[in-house]
Design a protein around this motif. Sequence first.
Motif, PDB file in Angstrom:
ATOM      1  N   GLU A 194       0.762  -1.119  -0.118  1.00 38.16           N
ATOM      2  CA  GLU A 194       0.072  -0.143  -0.136  1.00 38.16           C
ATOM      3  C   GLU A 194       0.685   1.200   0.040  1.00 38.16           C
ATOM      4  N   THR A 195       0.151   2.481  -0.469  1.00 36.45           N
ATOM      5  CA  THR A 195       0.929   3.640  -0.758  1.00 36.45           C
ATOM      6  C   THR A 195       0.196   4.828  -0.096  1.00 36.45           C
ATOM      7  N   PRO A 196       0.429   5.062   1.066  1.00 34.49           N
ATOM      8  CA  PRO A 196      -0.603   5.895   1.556  1.00 34.49           C
ATOM      9  C   PRO A 196       0.063   7.160   1.763  1.00 34.49           C
ATOM     10  N   ILE A 197       1.085   7.476   1.273  1.00 32.60           N
ATOM     11  CA  ILE A 197       1.888   8.758   1.189  1.00 32.60           C
ATOM     12  C   ILE A 197       1.829   9.178  -0.137  1.00 32.60           C
ATOM     13  N   VAL A 198       1.379  10.243  -0.576  1.00 36.27           N
ATOM     14  CA  VAL A 198       1.239  10.826  -2.022  1.00 36.27           C
ATOM     15  C   VAL A 198       1.816  12.281  -2.047  1.00 36.27           C
ATOM     16  N   ARG A 199       2.810  12.483  -3.048  1.00 34.54           N
ATOM     17  CA  ARG A 199       3.546  13.736  -3.270  1.00 34.54           C
ATOM     18  C   ARG A 199       3.892  13.806  -4.427  1.00 34.54           C
ATOM     19  N   SER A 200       4.715  14.870  -4.860  1.00 37.29           N
ATOM     20  CA  SER A 200       5.277  15.035  -5.978  1.00 37.29           C
ATOM     21  C   SER A 200       6.342  14.125  -6.484  1.00 37.29           C
ATOM     22  N   SER A 201       6.624  13.836  -7.470  1.00 37.00           N
ATOM     23  CA  SER A 201       7.777  12.765  -7.809  1.00 37.00           C
ATOM     24  C   SER A 201       8.957  13.283  -7.522  1.00 37.00           C
ATOM     25  N   SER A 202       9.361  14.672  -7.417  1.00 34.90           N
ATOM     26  CA  SER A 202      10.589  15.372  -7.129  1.00 34.90           C
ATOM     27  C   SER A 202      11.124  15.238  -5.796  1.00 34.90           C
ATOM     28  N   GLY A 203      10.083  14.714  -4.997  1.00 35.37           N
ATOM     29  CA  GLY A 203      10.638  14.531  -3.475  1.00 35.37           C
ATOM     30  C   GLY A 203      10.149  15.721  -2.571  1.00 35.37           C
ATOM     31  N   VAL A 204       9.524  16.428  -2.872  1.00 41.25           N
ATOM     32  CA  VAL A 204       8.877  17.537  -1.691  1.00 41.25           C
ATOM     33  C   VAL A 204       7.758  16.980  -1.281  1.00 41.25           C
ATOM     34  N   LEU A 205       7.980  16.774   0.197  1.00 47.16           N
ATOM     35  CA  LEU A 205       7.042  16.087   0.990  1.00 47.16           C
ATOM     36  C   LEU A 205       6.006  17.078   1.277  1.00 47.16           C
ATOM     37  N   GLY A 206       4.486  17.064   0.975  1.00 50.40           N
ATOM     38  CA  GLY A 206       3.545  18.020   1.206  1.00 50.40           C
ATOM     39  C   GLY A 206       3.257  18.664  -0.151  1.00 50.40           C
ATOM     40  N   LEU A 223       1.737  18.479  -4.076  1.00 49.40           N
ATOM     41  CA  LEU A 223       0.707  17.671  -4.625  1.00 49.40           C
ATOM     42  C   LEU A 223       1.033  16.693  -5.538  1.00 49.40           C
ATOM     43  N   GLY A 224       0.859  15.666  -5.556  1.00 44.96           N
ATOM     44  CA  GLY A 224       0.893  14.453  -6.846  1.00 44.96           C
ATOM     45  C   GLY A 224       0.103  15.136  -7.746  1.00 44.96           C
ATOM     46  N   ILE A 225       0.639  14.997  -8.910  1.00 43.49           N
ATOM     47  CA  ILE A 225      -0.320  15.407 -10.513  1.00 43.49           C
ATOM     48  C   ILE A 225      -0.160  14.268 -11.381  1.00 43.49           C
ATOM     49  N   VAL A 226      -1.317  14.048 -11.816  1.00 40.35           N
ATOM     50  CA  VAL A 226      -1.392  13.123 -12.983  1.00 40.35           C
ATOM     51  C   VAL A 226      -2.348  14.025 -13.919  1.00 40.35           C
ATOM     52  N   SER A 227      -2.244  13.358 -15.422  1.00 45.38           N
ATOM     53  CA  SER A 227      -3.213  13.977 -16.214  1.00 45.38           C
ATOM     54  C   SER A 227      -3.827  12.850 -16.815  1.00 45.38           C
ATOM     55  N   LEU A 228      -5.082  13.081 -17.563  1.00 44.56           N
ATOM     56  CA  LEU A 228      -5.620  11.976 -18.637  1.00 44.56           C
ATOM     57  C   LEU A 228      -4.830  11.461 -19.712  1.00 44.56           C
ATOM     58  N   ASN A 229      -4.133  12.782 -20.210  1.00 47.29           N
ATOM     59  CA  ASN A 229      -3.387  12.414 -21.485  1.00 47.29           C
ATOM     60  C   ASN A 229      -2.055  11.986 -21.240  1.00 47.29           C
ATOM     61  N   ASN A 237       3.668  14.005 -12.241  1.00 48.09           N
ATOM     62  CA  ASN A 237       4.315  14.565 -11.030  1.00 48.09           C
ATOM     63  C   ASN A 237       3.967  13.727  -9.893  1.00 48.09           C
ATOM     64  N   LEU A 238       4.233  12.635  -9.949  1.00 48.60           N
ATOM     65  CA  LEU A 238       3.640  11.669  -8.598  1.00 48.60           C
ATOM     66  C   LEU A 238       4.672  10.869  -8.168  1.00 48.60           C
ATOM     67  N   GLY A 239       4.583  10.879  -6.777  1.00 40.52           N
ATOM     68  CA  GLY A 239       5.075   9.958  -5.983  1.00 40.52           C
ATOM     69  C   GLY A 239       4.228   9.130  -5.066  1.00 40.52           C
ATOM     70  N   ALA A 240       4.020   7.803  -5.205  1.00 37.89           N
ATOM     71  CA  ALA A 240       3.125   7.289  -4.142  1.00 37.89           C
ATOM     72  C   ALA A 240       4.054   6.192  -3.407  1.00 37.89           C
ATOM     73  N   CYS A 241       4.151   6.680  -2.081  1.00 35.83           N
ATOM     74  CA  CYS A 241       5.267   5.866  -1.227  1.00 35.83           C
ATOM     75  C   CYS A 241       4.499   5.104   0.029  1.00 35.83           C
ATOM     76  N   THR A 242       5.447   4.070   0.273  1.00 34.51           N
ATOM     77  CA  THR A 242       4.843   3.231   1.671  1.00 34.51           C
ATOM     78  C   THR A 242       4.996   4.064   2.748  1.00 34.51           C
ATOM     79  N   ASP A 243       5.955   5.203   3.344  1.00 33.19           N
ATOM     80  CA  ASP A 243       6.093   5.881   4.040  1.00 33.19           C
ATOM     81  C   ASP A 243       6.505   7.311   3.874  1.00 33.19           C
ATOM     82  N   THR A 244       6.819   8.210   4.872  1.00 33.20           N
ATOM     83  CA  THR A 244       7.047   9.603   4.718  1.00 33.20           C
ATOM     84  C   THR A 244       8.886   9.576   4.150  1.00 33.20           C
TER      85      THR A 244
END
Length: 176
Positions: free
Chosen positions: A74-86, A88-94, A99-106
């Motif tokens: 499970e990946t309860p922590i969501v942030r940007s892929s560049s590593g800035v905790l806090g 937003l993770g962003i994805v697009s339909l296309n 810019n998404l990081g889904a992590c197991t912990d902080t």
Amino acid sequence: MKKITTFLGFFTGTTLTLLMGNTAASAASFNWSYTTAGGSIYTGMLDGNIQSNGNTINVTSVMMSQLNGSSLPETPIVRSSSGVLGSLGIVSLNGLTMNLGACTDTSCNSGIFIGDLGFGSGEFFSTTADFGNDFETFESSRWTLAEKPRVPEPSATLAFVGLGLAAVAKSSLKKQ
């Protein structure tokens, strides 16, 4: 007659309140999939808010991720892929804005990362060892994101039932 009219007014007002009071923005749910160049298929679900451009989603959670049909941690922590905790993770339909990081912990040492990893060398799809250990240039043509059908809220269903009952009550008043 006055009691019925008062009841009808109250019932109609309550029904309209239920219908109109349900307009607050709520998170949409999506099914996502990415197929790597080597043929590995990552899938899962995410929740987020669709932005006004109709393409970008601010991600609030990523869950039920799988690799080739097998469950991943499970990946309860969501942030940007560049590593800035806090951030937003962003994805697009296309798939063109990622810019998404889904992590197991902080610490975010374990998870799935899509986007610019902070090296300034373009967007990547990257997973850590316990997530399949993939690292490659991200290709938007191999990304799919589809909104899950929404289930009507009970309050909206009750409101429609209420409107129907109000109509029946009104028609029976006309007959009298």
